[in-house]
Design a protein around this motif. Structure first.
Motif, short mmCIF file in Angstrom:
data_model
loop_
_atom_site.label_atom_id
_atom_site.label_comp_id
_atom_site.label_asym_id
_atom_site.label_seq_id
_atom_site.Cartn_x
_atom_site.Cartn_y
_atom_site.Cartn_z
N HIS A 66 0.81 -1.22 0.00
CA HIS A 66 0.00 0.00 0.00
C HIS A 66 0.84 1.27 0.00
CE1 HIS A 66 -2.57 3.19 1.74
NE2 HIS A 66 -3.52 2.60 1.04
N ALA A 67 1.94 1.26 0.75
CA ALA A 67 2.74 2.48 0.89
C ALA A 67 3.35 2.96 -0.42
CB ALA A 67 3.85 2.26 1.93
N ILE A 68 3.57 2.05 -1.35
CA ILE A 68 4.19 2.44 -2.63
C ILE A 68 3.27 2.18 -3.81
CG2 ILE A 68 6.54 2.09 -1.79
CD1 ILE A 68 6.53 -0.61 -3.30
N ARG A 69 2.00 1.91 -3.54
CA ARG A 69 1.09 1.49 -4.62
C ARG A 69 0.92 2.58 -5.67
NH1 ARG A 69 -3.95 -1.00 -2.12
NH2 ARG A 69 -2.36 -2.56 -1.62
N HIS A 70 0.58 3.79 -5.25
CA HIS A 70 0.33 4.85 -6.23
C HIS A 70 1.60 5.19 -7.00
CE1 HIS A 70 -3.66 6.62 -4.47
NE2 HIS A 70 -3.70 5.32 -4.65
N ALA A 71 2.72 5.25 -6.31
CA ALA A 71 3.98 5.58 -6.98
C ALA A 71 4.33 4.53 -8.03
CB ALA A 71 5.10 5.71 -5.96
N THR A 72 4.12 3.26 -7.70
CA THR A 72 4.41 2.19 -8.66
C THR A 72 3.51 2.31 -9.89
OG1 THR A 72 5.04 0.73 -6.83
CG2 THR A 72 4.58 -0.31 -8.94
N ILE A 73 2.24 2.60 -9.66
CA ILE A 73 1.30 2.75 -10.78
C ILE A 73 1.69 3.94 -11.65
CG2 ILE A 73 -1.10 3.25 -11.39
CD1 ILE A 73 -1.85 1.81 -8.72
N PHE A 74 2.01 5.07 -11.03
CA PHE A 74 2.41 6.24 -11.80
C PHE A 74 3.66 5.93 -12.64
CE2 PHE A 74 0.38 8.94 -8.27
CZ PHE A 74 -0.84 8.90 -8.91
N GLY A 75 4.60 5.22 -12.05
CA GLY A 75 5.81 4.85 -12.78
C GLY A 75 5.49 3.95 -13.96
N ALA A 76 4.60 2.98 -13.74
CA ALA A 76 4.21 2.08 -14.83
C ALA A 76 3.54 2.85 -15.96
CB ALA A 76 3.26 1.01 -14.30
N LEU A 77 2.71 3.82 -15.63
CA LEU A 77 2.03 4.62 -16.65
C LEU A 77 3.01 5.48 -17.42
CD1 LEU A 77 -1.14 5.70 -14.62
CD2 LEU A 77 -1.08 4.15 -16.58
N GLU A 78 4.02 6.01 -16.74
CA GLU A 78 5.00 6.86 -17.41
C GLU A 78 5.83 6.09 -18.43
OE1 GLU A 78 5.47 10.17 -17.47
OE2 GLU A 78 3.58 10.19 -16.37
N GLY A 79 5.95 4.78 -18.25
CA GLY A 79 6.72 3.98 -19.19
C GLY A 79 5.96 3.60 -20.45
N LEU A 80 4.66 3.93 -20.49
CA LEU A 80 3.85 3.57 -21.65
C LEU A 80 4.16 4.44 -22.86
CD1 LEU A 80 0.38 3.13 -19.90
CD2 LEU A 80 1.78 1.30 -20.88
N ASN A 81 4.02 3.86 -24.01
CA ASN A 81 4.12 4.59 -25.26
C ASN A 81 2.75 5.14 -25.65
OD1 ASN A 81 7.02 3.85 -26.17
ND2 ASN A 81 6.08 1.90 -25.61
N THR A 82 2.73 6.14 -26.48
CA THR A 82 1.48 6.76 -26.92
C THR A 82 0.56 5.72 -27.55
OG1 THR A 82 2.60 8.85 -27.35
CG2 THR A 82 0.48 8.52 -28.41
N GLY A 83 -0.70 5.72 -27.11
CA GLY A 83 -1.69 4.78 -27.63
C GLY A 83 -1.70 3.44 -26.94
#
Length: 257
Positions: free
Chosen positions: A195-212
């Motif tokens: 829980h303590a790092i859940r949002h940060a991990t998700i944000f990091g995963a999203l930042e690694g996505l390519n457009t589309g």
């Protein structure tokens, strides 16, 4: 995660949590970038895309992860260091050397299957470093009055053209966090992330996505606080839609615009 750390000051306690959050974001981004590479390498006609994703992963590691691991490797004072500090310094140095070596090994690969193998070894080295840095190295530094975490860690690398999500077009949408539920979306199950790092991990995963490309976020509650934070930090960058809307399980499609 151990949150009961006696830091040398309130400022160091805040810096510790900020550093942990940053490492969680790095872990999320690394997972996505590695997933992009695996997906591209699995497409027999996508050799150029595999090379692009190979470059994106190496570039991120060189600009964000290696500066962090290098900073921690040289963080412990050499004079008057305790036995624990000397051990942790050796551990941090070992992690930094393994990450640098793994990144170089990935960079020189030309065959997609070898890229995937090298990328997997790099991800393993990075994951081991992030875990020990989060649980052992950073807390020890936060308690050391001779060290300032805020001054020690390098600033995050600025986003550049060609960074993940800006100009690349990979073979499929990648996050290395689970199986596929929706076409083109890799599953990210938030229930297995602390829980303590859940949002940060998700944000990091999203930042690694390519457009589309996107992820299928799985949660055991409606993640409205997460969505509010995402819109605050990245307004309009992601298209979010509910695939399943409770009452026991929520699934959200999150695609990068």
């Amino acid at each position: 995660m151990n949150n009961l750390v006696l830091a040398s000051s309130s400022a160091e306690a805040a810096s510790l949590e900020a550093a942990r959050t940053r490492l969680a974001e790095v872990a999320g981004t690394l997972g996505t970038l590695n997933g992009n590479l695996v997906a591209a390498a699995g497409n027999a006609s996508a050799a150029e895309l595999a090379q692009s994703d190979q470059g994106a992963l190496v570039d991120f590691v060189e600009k964000e992860l290696i500066p962090l691991s290098g900073a921690l490797a040289g963080a412990f004072p050499e004079h008057g260091a305790s036995t624990e500090s000397r051990v942790l310094a050796k551990v941090a140095t070992g992690h930094n050397e393994r990450i640098v070596s793994a990144a170089k090994a990935l960079e020189v690969q030309e065959a997609p299957v070898k890229m995937v193998n090298a990328g997997g070894r790099l991800l393993e080295a990075a994951t081991a470093f992030i875990a020990e840095a989060t649980e052992l190295i950073l807390p020890a530094l936060a308690q050391n009055t001779a060290v300032s975490l805020a001054d020690l860690l390098p600033k995050p690398a600025p986003a550049e053209a060609g960074a993940p999500g800006e100009t690349q077009t990979p073979a499929s949408g990648g996050c290395a966090c689970g199986g596929h539920d929706e076409p083109g979306l890799a599953e990210l199950d938030t229930r297995v992330i602390p829980h303590a790092i859940r949002h940060a991990t998700i944000f990091g995963a999203l930042e690694g996505l390519n457009t589309g490309k996107g992820i299928l976020l799985v949660a055991n509650h409606n993640p409205l606080p997460l969505l509010a934070q995402l819109e605050q930090r990245s307004p309009g960058k992601f298209e979010v839609s509910y695939v399943e809307d409770g009452p026991e399980l929520w699934k959200l499609s999150m695609v990068r615009n």
